[in-house]
Design an enzyme around this catalytic site. Structure first.
Site, PDB file in Angstrom:
ATOM      1  N   LYS A   1       0.837  -1.199   0.000  1.00  0.00           N
ATOM      2  CA  LYS A   1       0.000   0.000   0.000  1.00  0.00           C
ATOM      3  C   LYS A   1       0.874   1.251   0.000  1.00  0.00           C
ATOM      4  O   LYS A   1       0.630   2.189  -0.766  1.00  0.00           O
ATOM      5  CB  LYS A   1      -0.923  -0.011   1.229  1.00  0.00           C
ATOM      6  CG  LYS A   1      -1.893   1.166   1.284  1.00  0.00           C
ATOM      7  CD  LYS A   1      -3.048   0.911   2.233  1.00  0.00           C
ATOM      8  CE  LYS A   1      -2.679   1.128   3.679  1.00  0.00           C
ATOM      9  NZ  LYS A   1      -2.815   2.550   4.096  1.00  0.00           N
TER      10      LYS A   1
ATOM     11  N   ARG B   1      -6.609  -2.758  10.389  1.00  0.00           N
ATOM     12  CA  ARG B   1      -5.552  -3.556  11.015  1.00  0.00           C
ATOM     13  C   ARG B   1      -6.051  -4.272  12.270  1.00  0.00           C
ATOM     14  O   ARG B   1      -5.573  -5.356  12.594  1.00  0.00           O
ATOM     15  CB  ARG B   1      -4.330  -2.686  11.315  1.00  0.00           C
ATOM     16  CG  ARG B   1      -3.783  -2.033  10.056  1.00  0.00           C
ATOM     17  CD  ARG B   1      -2.282  -1.846  10.037  1.00  0.00           C
ATOM     18  NE  ARG B   1      -1.870  -1.199   8.789  1.00  0.00           N
ATOM     19  CZ  ARG B   1      -1.684  -1.823   7.633  1.00  0.00           C
ATOM     20  NH1 ARG B   1      -1.882  -3.132   7.544  1.00  0.00           N
ATOM     21  NH2 ARG B   1      -1.311  -1.151   6.551  1.00  0.00           N
TER      22      ARG B   1
ATOM     23  N   LYS C   1      -4.038   7.301  14.726  1.00  0.00           N
ATOM     24  CA  LYS C   1      -4.303   6.518  13.511  1.00  0.00           C
ATOM     25  C   LYS C   1      -5.815   6.502  13.231  1.00  0.00           C
ATOM     26  O   LYS C   1      -6.545   7.367  13.690  1.00  0.00           O
ATOM     27  CB  LYS C   1      -3.749   5.099  13.683  1.00  0.00           C
ATOM     28  CG  LYS C   1      -2.235   5.045  13.794  1.00  0.00           C
ATOM     29  CD  LYS C   1      -1.570   5.270  12.445  1.00  0.00           C
ATOM     30  CE  LYS C   1      -0.075   5.009  12.501  1.00  0.00           C
ATOM     31  NZ  LYS C   1       0.557   5.163  11.172  1.00  0.00           N
TER      32      LYS C   1
ATOM     33  N   SER D   1       4.172  11.963  12.583  1.00  0.00           N
ATOM     34  CA  SER D   1       4.093  11.124  11.387  1.00  0.00           C
ATOM     35  C   SER D   1       5.241  11.434  10.459  1.00  0.00           C
ATOM     36  O   SER D   1       5.635  12.589  10.297  1.00  0.00           O
ATOM     37  CB  SER D   1       2.760  11.382  10.659  1.00  0.00           C
ATOM     38  OG  SER D   1       2.734  10.706   9.423  1.00  0.00           O
TER      39      SER D   1
ATOM     40  N   ARG E   1       2.886   6.006  -3.318  1.00  0.00           N
ATOM     41  CA  ARG E   1       4.018   6.816  -3.747  1.00  0.00           C
ATOM     42  C   ARG E   1       4.303   6.640  -5.241  1.00  0.00           C
ATOM     43  O   ARG E   1       4.656   7.604  -5.937  1.00  0.00           O
ATOM     44  CB  ARG E   1       5.254   6.459  -2.904  1.00  0.00           C
ATOM     45  CG  ARG E   1       5.149   6.943  -1.464  1.00  0.00           C
ATOM     46  CD  ARG E   1       6.062   6.151  -0.522  1.00  0.00           C
ATOM     47  NE  ARG E   1       6.083   6.695   0.824  1.00  0.00           N
ATOM     48  CZ  ARG E   1       5.133   6.507   1.736  1.00  0.00           C
ATOM     49  NH1 ARG E   1       4.063   5.780   1.431  1.00  0.00           N
ATOM     50  NH2 ARG E   1       5.242   7.034   2.937  1.00  0.00           N
TER      51      ARG E   1
ATOM     52  N   ARG F   1      -7.960  14.115  12.926  1.00  0.00           N
ATOM     53  CA  ARG F   1      -6.534  13.783  12.906  1.00  0.00           C
ATOM     54  C   ARG F   1      -5.708  15.039  12.624  1.00  0.00           C
ATOM     55  O   ARG F   1      -6.017  15.798  11.717  1.00  0.00           O
ATOM     56  CB  ARG F   1      -6.259  12.669  11.893  1.00  0.00           C
ATOM     57  CG  ARG F   1      -6.992  11.391  12.261  1.00  0.00           C
ATOM     58  CD  ARG F   1      -6.875  10.311  11.216  1.00  0.00           C
ATOM     59  NE  ARG F   1      -5.537   9.732  11.173  1.00  0.00           N
ATOM     60  CZ  ARG F   1      -5.205   8.688  10.405  1.00  0.00           C
ATOM     61  NH1 ARG F   1      -6.126   8.118   9.625  1.00  0.00           N
ATOM     62  NH2 ARG F   1      -3.990   8.212  10.404  1.00  0.00           N
TER      63      ARG F   1
ATOM     64  N   ASP G   1       2.658  -0.008  12.226  1.00  0.00           N
ATOM     65  CA  ASP G   1       1.533  -0.755  11.659  1.00  0.00           C
ATOM     66  C   ASP G   1       1.538  -2.217  12.081  1.00  0.00           C
ATOM     67  O   ASP G   1       0.536  -2.916  11.928  1.00  0.00           O
ATOM     68  CB  ASP G   1       1.541  -0.657  10.128  1.00  0.00           C
ATOM     69  CG  ASP G   1       1.023   0.688   9.642  1.00  0.00           C
ATOM     70  OD1 ASP G   1       0.455   1.442  10.456  1.00  0.00           O
ATOM     71  OD2 ASP G   1       1.194   0.996   8.446  1.00  0.00           O
TER      72      ASP G   1
END
Length: 446
Positions: free
Chosen positions: A14, A407, A359, A169, A19, A123, A332
């Site tokens: 992912k 997740r 997250k 982040s 990117r 966020r 993650d």
């Protein structure tokens, strides 16, 4: 007698899919991208790139990307009608799309309305919007300053220097790096702050920039002098001692194949460690720059057998023990490791993961709450999670909350391998990163 392994093909990365598509969209000409992930988050990035002027068409399983030519362009850009509405950049719940695309769109010209689902509006974005403001971007916040939704008026990166922290982040830095080659001058990006998390994701960004021929160099501070170093030699970042000099090269179109995803493969590698049968994962690069390849080392430390060969990565079960592990570079993996820790014979302590609280949910609290449903004792601090195993409730149904977090849904599925009936309140949330997860998972559970 050793049982035959279950064979699983790793889904595409992912992180690299985001990117790669961004670099291809910023390049002039046409790029053909194969093996890109098809998921909700990648759909958001594709939508934003299309809104900025790129064309992305699927042809025989390959994404044909025609670049934006002169960079992202939104409504009210030069030559457009002044009353034209801003171009919509809708992020839904994709934090990666939001951080990368906000910085990339700011490298273009025009106005963009950046918004998402309610959780996305909670966020923080102030670190990035502050840095972009310093580069010349204007923000009109519709609610609280530093949060979505907002209207962004972009006119390219006008200044030559910008500072950014990696405390919340690493994606803020990745976004600036991806946008900087579109400037009409060299841009120096310096890492500041007190600590730096998730460095391997920045390495993935640099790899894609290099592969699409964007010009940059990395320098470290030695004494009072900045000295260039090979970017692959950097394994961790000391704030104030690393900077990036990005040249105004743009990107070159290319053909590109996206490698397999260590994050989404982690649930299957963990299944090999806690389940009754070995698991072989194909399609992963053992020398990958992805930080989540650390799952091999963590499972090995816990007592699983890991073998790397030409066929793939083979994980065989063993008597598992608890570990103390700093997961600041691979956040993650925390849901995966927290579930595996419940199968161990001694406590596990996961440290340096305060950034998990911003997250898709407060992932630190969520992992503690959900693993505790299995009878384990769990405890959180500001930046750590402790799991003290107990006898698992084999043969029983356990209802887990997913918090709409992909997740959590995938990692809690591991408890099926303890003869539990796992009930998830929203199994469909796996579509965010791995729509085919449960089809593959049936191979594990039989």
């Amino acid at each position: 007698m050793t049982k035959d392994p279950i064979i699983i093909n790793a889904p595409a990365s992912k992180s690299l899919s985001h990117r790669t598509l961004i670099a291809a969209a910023l390049a002039k000409g046409v790029s053909e991208i194969s093996s890109a992930l098809d998921s909700d988050d990648i759909t958001r990035t594709r939508g934003c790139l299309t809104a900025c002027g790129a064309s992305i068409v699927e042809k025989d399983g390959v994404l044909v990307v025609t670049g934006m030519e002169d960079g992202p362009e939104g409504g009210n850009a030069d030559g457009k009608r002044k009353d034209e509405a801003p171009h919509e950049l809708f992020m839904h719940e994709s934090g990666t799309t939001c951080r990368l695309m906000t910085a990339v769109a700011a490298a273009g010209k025009g106005t963009f309305r950046v918004h998402g689902a309610p959780r996305m509006h909670e966020r923080p974005m102030a670190e990035l919007t502050g840095a972009l403001s310093g580069l010349g971007t204007k923000f009109d916040f519709e609610g609280e300053k530093g949060f979505l939704p907002f209207v962004m008026t972009a006119n390219g990166y006008k200044k030559k220097n910008v500072e950014i922290t990696l405390e919340e982040s690493s994606q803020y830095l990745s976004g600036l790096l991806l946008g900087a080659p579109m400037a009409d001058h060299e841009v120096t990006i310096t890492v500041t702050g007190k600590k730096a998390v998730s460095w391997p994701y920045v390495a993935l960004t640099l790899r894609i920039m290099e592969d699409f021929k964007a010009g940059f160099s990395v320098e470290v501070l030695e004494g009072r002098e900045w000295k260039p170093v090979p970017w692959r030699s950097i394994k961790h970042v000391t704030p104030g001692h690393v900077r990036f000099i990005v040249r105004p090269t743009g990107y070159q179109n290319t053909g590109y194949a996206v490698e397999g995803d260590w994050s989404n493969a982690s649930y299957f590698l963990a299944a090999g460690a806690v389940g009754p049968r070995p698991v072989m994962i194909k399609g992963l690069a053992a020398d990958s720059l992805q930080g989540d390849r650390a799952i091999m080392d963590i499972l090995s430390q816990m007592g699983a057998s890991i073998k790397v060969n030409f066929d793939g990565i083979l994980v065989e079960p063993g008597r598992l023990r608890g570990v103390e592990v700093d997961m600041g570079r691979c956040p993650d993996l925390v849901p995966t490791v927290s579930a595996v820790a419940a199968f161990a014979s001694s406590p596990t302590t996961i440290t340096n993961v305060a950034h998990l609280r911003i997250k898709e949910t407060d992932r630190l609290a969520a992992c503690a709450a959900e693993v505790a449903r299995t009878g384990c004792e769990t405890e959180t601090t500001d930046d750590s999670l402790i799991i003290r195993p107990s006898a698992l409730p084999r043969g029983r149904e356990v209802e887990f909350k997913t918090y709409n977090d992909h997740r959590l849904a995938m990692s809690m599925s591991l408890f099926e391998l303890a003869d539990m009936k796992v009930s998830l309140d929203n199994p469909a949330c796996v579509g965010k990163s791995f729509p085919g997860f449960f089809d593959e998972w049936k191979k594990i559970t039989g």
